[in-house]
Design an enzyme around this catalytic site. Sequence first.
Site, mmCIF file in Angstrom:
data_model
loop_
_atom_site.group_PDB
_atom_site.id
_atom_site.type_symbol
_atom_site.label_atom_id
_atom_site.label_comp_id
_atom_site.label_asym_id
_atom_site.label_seq_id
_atom_site.Cartn_x
_atom_site.Cartn_y
_atom_site.Cartn_z
ATOM 1 N N LYS A 16 1.065 -1.270 0.102
ATOM 2 C CA LYS A 16 -0.147 0.071 -0.038
ATOM 3 C C LYS A 16 0.862 1.209 0.039
ATOM 4 O O LYS A 16 0.640 2.003 -0.557
ATOM 5 C CB LYS A 16 -0.981 -0.064 1.063
ATOM 6 C CG LYS A 16 -1.880 -1.197 1.074
ATOM 7 C CD LYS A 16 -2.753 -1.323 2.383
ATOM 8 C CE LYS A 16 -3.841 -2.458 2.111
ATOM 9 N NZ LYS A 16 -4.630 -3.127 3.256
ATOM 10 N N GLN A 28 -4.976 -1.641 9.599
ATOM 11 C CA GLN A 28 -4.650 -2.941 8.911
ATOM 12 C C GLN A 28 -5.317 -4.176 9.870
ATOM 13 O O GLN A 28 -4.913 -4.329 10.875
ATOM 14 C CB GLN A 28 -3.233 -3.241 8.807
ATOM 15 C CG GLN A 28 -2.786 -4.269 8.049
ATOM 16 C CD GLN A 28 -3.148 -4.406 6.603
ATOM 17 O OE1 GLN A 28 -3.266 -3.479 5.906
ATOM 18 N NE2 GLN A 28 -3.901 -5.730 6.232
ATOM 19 N N ASP A 47 -11.521 2.336 3.726
ATOM 20 C CA ASP A 47 -11.657 1.110 3.866
ATOM 21 C C ASP A 47 -13.401 0.858 3.413
ATOM 22 O O ASP A 47 -13.727 -0.277 3.326
ATOM 23 C CB ASP A 47 -11.284 0.370 4.825
ATOM 24 C CG ASP A 47 -9.898 -0.431 4.675
ATOM 25 O OD1 ASP A 47 -9.842 -0.739 3.324
ATOM 26 O OD2 ASP A 47 -8.979 -0.718 5.409
#
Length: 283
Positions: free
Chosen positions: A53, A97, A120
């Site tokens: 990422k 994460q 997200d």
Amino acid sequence: MVQIISGKEIGEEIRKDLTLEVESFKKETGITPGLAVVLVGENPASLVYVGQKEKACEQVGIISRKYALPENASQDEVLNLVDQLNNDSEIHGILVQLPLPVHLNESEILNRVSPQKDVDGFHPVNVGKLLLGEETFVPCTPQGIIELLERTGVEIKGKEAVVVGRSNIVGKPVAILLLQRHATVTICHTRTRDLAFHTKRAEILVVAAGKPHLIKGDMIKEGVVVIDVGVNRVNGKLVGDVDFESAKEVASAITPVPGGVGPMTVTMLLKNTLRAAKSLAQT
Ligand code: NAP
């Protein structure tokens, strides 16, 4: 001849466009989009994903900042960090994460991320908007799957779409997105009585079960488009949830693992971060 749907290539094309978009946004506003990645502990797979990422952000001109907390970080420490990032004007997107260490309350932490920075798409407000069909941050993997289908020219409207898996991250949101595009959607899971009965009816099959080679060529119908979301390590090699070798003999198009859905997930994160920066710039 089966078409191999390359997420790597399609993702690269989108990233080229995003690089130009980020560039012109910076020129217009003087703002550089910023993504904060919160990593708790040292899960090896998470370290790899976070590295990918960061690299992708750099590629398109987005600033990424990694916040690494130790494995034994407390709930309050993580929540305080999220609060701080919510108030940081240089940060437009926040990604926590997953998976988090088991002692942490994952939903409390995800719910603490400002919905406006929730790149997200996991915050209940954004999940609710997705369900209602309102503009929102769409979770990256499902969004990437739809982009793959659309950019490959697969018509979704009216199709029998079967999704194997009902997780909040992949199965459920991708089913909603397919439904919004007028597919007739069936969702399968571990209590589904006869999985093959359903998968054999699919014209679009999305498999997100996390079970290596769960779907074999004899479980699908001629001409199906197969999207294999699974990422499983078997004998040191990455394999999907679909047995690629037997499925490619039957399918009209199929994603490989690796190089299929994975690169699209990261690309959609970049897209969501730019979108967050643009919308925060207007407030
Ligand atoms: P998850 O939370 O473990 O969910 C798996 C789902 O599959 C569950 O709903 C489960 O049913 C269902 N399932 C498991 N075994 C099954 C079987 N034998 N028959 C029918 N259904 C079955 O997993 P996830 O987070 O959705 O991820 C799924 C896979 O995608 C994993 O391999 C993950 O690594 C991969 N993934 C890849 C990306 C990417 O960017 N490439 C992103 C996210 C995830 P129940 O609900 O009944 O338990």
